[in-house]
Every structure is written in C-alpha cells, then in structure tokens.
Design a protein around this motif. Structure first.
Motif, mmCIF file in Angstrom:
data_model
loop_
_atom_site.group_PDB
_atom_site.id
_atom_site.type_symbol
_atom_site.label_atom_id
_atom_site.label_comp_id
_atom_site.label_asym_id
_atom_site.label_seq_id
_atom_site.Cartn_x
_atom_site.Cartn_y
_atom_site.Cartn_z
ATOM 1 N N ASP A 77 0.814 -1.204 0.000
ATOM 2 C CA ASP A 77 0.000 0.000 0.000
ATOM 3 C C ASP A 77 0.849 1.255 0.000
ATOM 4 N N ILE A 78 1.936 1.234 0.762
ATOM 5 C CA ILE A 78 2.739 2.431 0.946
ATOM 6 C C ILE A 78 4.157 2.032 1.340
ATOM 7 N N THR A 79 5.122 2.820 0.904
ATOM 8 C CA THR A 79 6.492 2.694 1.397
ATOM 9 C C THR A 79 6.913 4.037 1.966
ATOM 10 N N ILE A 80 7.547 4.013 3.119
ATOM 11 C CA ILE A 80 8.094 5.229 3.720
ATOM 12 C C ILE A 80 9.588 5.017 3.884
ATOM 13 N N ASP A 81 10.370 5.894 3.274
ATOM 14 C CA ASP A 81 11.819 5.701 3.256
ATOM 15 C C ASP A 81 12.507 7.053 3.212
ATOM 16 N N GLY A 82 13.780 7.057 3.497
ATOM 17 C CA GLY A 82 14.567 8.281 3.470
ATOM 18 C C GLY A 82 15.204 8.508 2.112
ATOM 19 N N ALA A 83 16.049 9.536 2.029
ATOM 20 C CA ALA A 83 16.780 9.846 0.802
ATOM 21 C C ALA A 83 18.054 10.585 1.164
ATOM 22 N N ASP A 84 19.045 10.476 0.294
ATOM 23 C CA ASP A 84 20.298 11.191 0.491
ATOM 24 C C ASP A 84 20.286 12.552 -0.196
ATOM 25 N N GLU A 85 19.556 12.653 -1.311
ATOM 26 C CA GLU A 85 19.347 13.932 -1.991
ATOM 27 C C GLU A 85 17.973 13.911 -2.655
ATOM 28 N N ILE A 86 17.346 15.094 -2.705
ATOM 29 C CA ILE A 86 16.037 15.253 -3.337
ATOM 30 C C ILE A 86 16.086 16.520 -4.174
ATOM 31 N N ASP A 87 15.764 16.410 -5.470
ATOM 32 C CA ASP A 87 15.769 17.602 -6.315
ATOM 33 C C ASP A 87 14.348 18.184 -6.426
ATOM 34 N N PRO A 88 14.179 19.337 -7.062
ATOM 35 C CA PRO A 88 12.850 19.972 -7.115
ATOM 36 C C PRO A 88 11.793 19.140 -7.839
ATOM 37 N N GLN A 89 12.213 18.187 -8.675
ATOM 38 C CA GLN A 89 11.265 17.317 -9.376
ATOM 39 C C GLN A 89 10.982 16.025 -8.598
ATOM 40 N N PHE A 90 11.439 15.961 -7.358
ATOM 41 C CA PHE A 90 11.267 14.789 -6.491
ATOM 42 C C PHE A 90 12.047 13.578 -6.976
ATOM 43 N N GLN A 91 13.068 13.786 -7.797
ATOM 44 C CA GLN A 91 13.971 12.693 -8.135
ATOM 45 C C GLN A 91 14.970 12.566 -6.981
ATOM 46 N N LEU A 92 15.373 11.337 -6.709
ATOM 47 C CA LEU A 92 16.147 11.062 -5.503
ATOM 48 C C LEU A 92 17.482 10.402 -5.799
ATOM 49 N N ILE A 93 18.433 10.592 -4.894
ATOM 50 C CA ILE A 93 19.580 9.705 -4.749
ATOM 51 C C ILE A 93 19.413 8.991 -3.417
ATOM 52 N N LYS A 94 19.516 7.659 -3.466
ATOM 53 C CA LYS A 94 19.449 6.825 -2.278
ATOM 54 C C LYS A 94 20.598 5.808 -2.328
ATOM 55 N N GLY A 95 20.841 5.177 -1.198
ATOM 56 C CA GLY A 95 21.871 4.145 -1.166
ATOM 57 C C GLY A 95 23.027 4.431 -0.256
ATOM 58 N N GLY A 195 27.399 -6.081 -15.072
ATOM 59 C CA GLY A 195 27.963 -5.997 -13.739
ATOM 60 C C GLY A 195 27.220 -5.065 -12.812
ATOM 61 N N VAL A 196 26.458 -4.118 -13.382
ATOM 62 C CA VAL A 196 25.651 -3.224 -12.550
ATOM 63 C C VAL A 196 24.359 -3.937 -12.178
ATOM 64 N N VAL A 197 24.100 -4.028 -10.885
ATOM 65 C CA VAL A 197 22.857 -4.629 -10.400
ATOM 66 C C VAL A 197 21.753 -3.582 -10.356
ATOM 67 N N GLU A 198 22.045 -2.421 -9.790
ATOM 68 C CA GLU A 198 21.085 -1.324 -9.700
ATOM 69 C C GLU A 198 21.824 -0.075 -9.274
ATOM 70 N N ASN A 199 21.219 1.081 -9.542
ATOM 71 C CA ASN A 199 21.831 2.345 -9.127
ATOM 72 C C ASN A 199 20.896 3.097 -8.195
ATOM 73 N N GLY A 200 21.439 4.103 -7.520
ATOM 74 C CA GLY A 200 20.706 4.806 -6.484
ATOM 75 C C GLY A 200 19.861 5.971 -6.949
ATOM 76 N N LEU A 201 19.638 6.112 -8.248
ATOM 77 C CA LEU A 201 18.712 7.131 -8.739
ATOM 78 C C LEU A 201 17.300 6.568 -8.701
ATOM 79 N N PHE A 202 16.432 7.208 -7.939
ATOM 80 C CA PHE A 202 15.030 6.802 -7.833
ATOM 81 C C PHE A 202 14.200 7.801 -8.622
#
Length: 221
Positions: A77-95, A195-202
C-alpha cells in the motif's frame, strides 16, 4: 538534526492506516518512523511490514511489527523511506546506507512512496552526494572502468579495511557524477552496463516529501 529526523519520521507514521502493508525503509530518519509504528502496533494497529534491509528487519522484529515477504504479497500500500538527496522534481539519490537495491524493489512494488528527510537533503541539482551503484563482485574493476568512460569517478565503498558488502552480497561503487542534470538518462545508461545490479537514482517514485526542519517543524511537499 536528530530532532528534525525524529519529528519527520514520527509524522510520516501517521500516513499508515489499519490493514495496510507497509514498505519499511532504511536509514536514520526511517528509523524513527519505524519506532513510531512499533508504538502504534503495540497500541492495536493491525499492519504488516516488508523491510528493505536486515537492519530494518531486526528493528521491526524487536518492536513486534508483523513482517511479510514477496512470497506473501505482490503489492504494498505504501512505502516510507529516506533519501540522500532530493531535487525539485522529487527525483532522488538513495543508497548511502547500502540498501538501494531492496529499497528500489520495495518502492516500485508500492502504490505510494513517501520520503522522509531533513532539510539538508534538498538540492537544486543531484550529485553532490556521490551516486551509489551496486555491482557484482566479479569483474567490478571492469564495471568501474566502464563507469569512468561515462565521465563518472567511482570509489569502491569500504567497511574499515574491508570492502563493504551489501545485504545481497554485492559491492557498492560511490560515483561522482556531479552535476546530474539528466538523472533518468544516467539511470538507464548505468543499468545497461554488465555488472551493474542497480543504481541509487530513484526516478518518478516519490509522491510526497516530508521535510523536517531544525526548529522541529515538518514541511509537506
């Protein structure tokens, strides 16, 4: 800043309603949200949680929050999580905490993602915080070289004298790509590398941002 993180984490818990299946984030702000959820469960709230890391799983178990896995549910239903950076378009860096792969799996499986952060995480352009990229250990040096060809500067994450290992048994390269002006394009390019599994751009995952301020207020964006 701990007061800001505590205030915003506890405020976020109010979005959780009876009967929900909740993605439980990882990190110093999500920690306080989970602590509050534990109090709510002990007071009678009926929910189920799906943790994004072993640390979060241990915390939820300590608090008595019932847990499920993806063998039990396919959508949250919902996920609540943090972020390391948030830009004005709500794009995130996490990890930064090393849980980016599980965090992205859980976020993408959720109907709604709420991000909790303190005001220091708001930026005009992503990339001051180095972008975490989870890679398989085999051939990580070649993966790092390929990332260099994309004009990134990768650094293998360490845990003391040892190489940092994720809950999934992988390595993390923290990559300087600043400034990241086209996060969607960069995310797609990184995930094409062997070799890349995933990156921290959400990208396009966060719906609501709760920001804790130094004076204890919580701003909703």
């Amino acid at each position: 800043m701990i007061n800001a993180k505590k205030a915003v984490g506890e405020r976020a818990a109010a979005y959780v309603e009876e009967g929900m299946t909740v993605g439980l984030g990882t990190g110093s702000t999500a920690y306080w949200m989970i602590e509050k959820l534990g109090e709510m469960v002990q007071a009678g709230l009926n929910i189920k949680g799906l943790p994004t890391s072993k640390a979060t799983e241990e915390q939820a178990n300590r608090l008595g929050i019932p847990l499920v896995t993806f063998s039990d549910v396919k959508q949250l239903d919902i996920t609540i999580d943090g972020a390391d950076e948030i830009d004005p378009q709500f794009q995130l860096i996490k990890g930064g905490g090393g849980a980016l792969l599980r965090e992205k799996i859980v976020a993408k499986a959720s109907r709604r993602m709420i991000v909790v952060a303190d005001e220091s995480k708001l930026v005009d352009v992503l990339g001051t915080f180095k972008l975490p990229v989870e890679v398989v250990p085999y051939g990580w040096e070649k993966t790092a070289f390929d990332i260099q060809l994309m004009e990134g500067t990768p650094h293998l994450r360490k845990d003391g004298d040892n190489t940092y290992m994720t809950d999934n048994g992988n390595y993390i390269l923290d990559v300087d790509f600043y400034p990241i002006r086209e996060p969607r394009k960069l995310s797609e390019a990184l995930n094409q590398l062997p070799g890349v599994v995933e990156n921290g751009l959400f990208i396009d995952l966060a719906e609501t941002i709760l920001v804790g301020t130094s004076d204890g207020r919580v701003l909703i964006k």
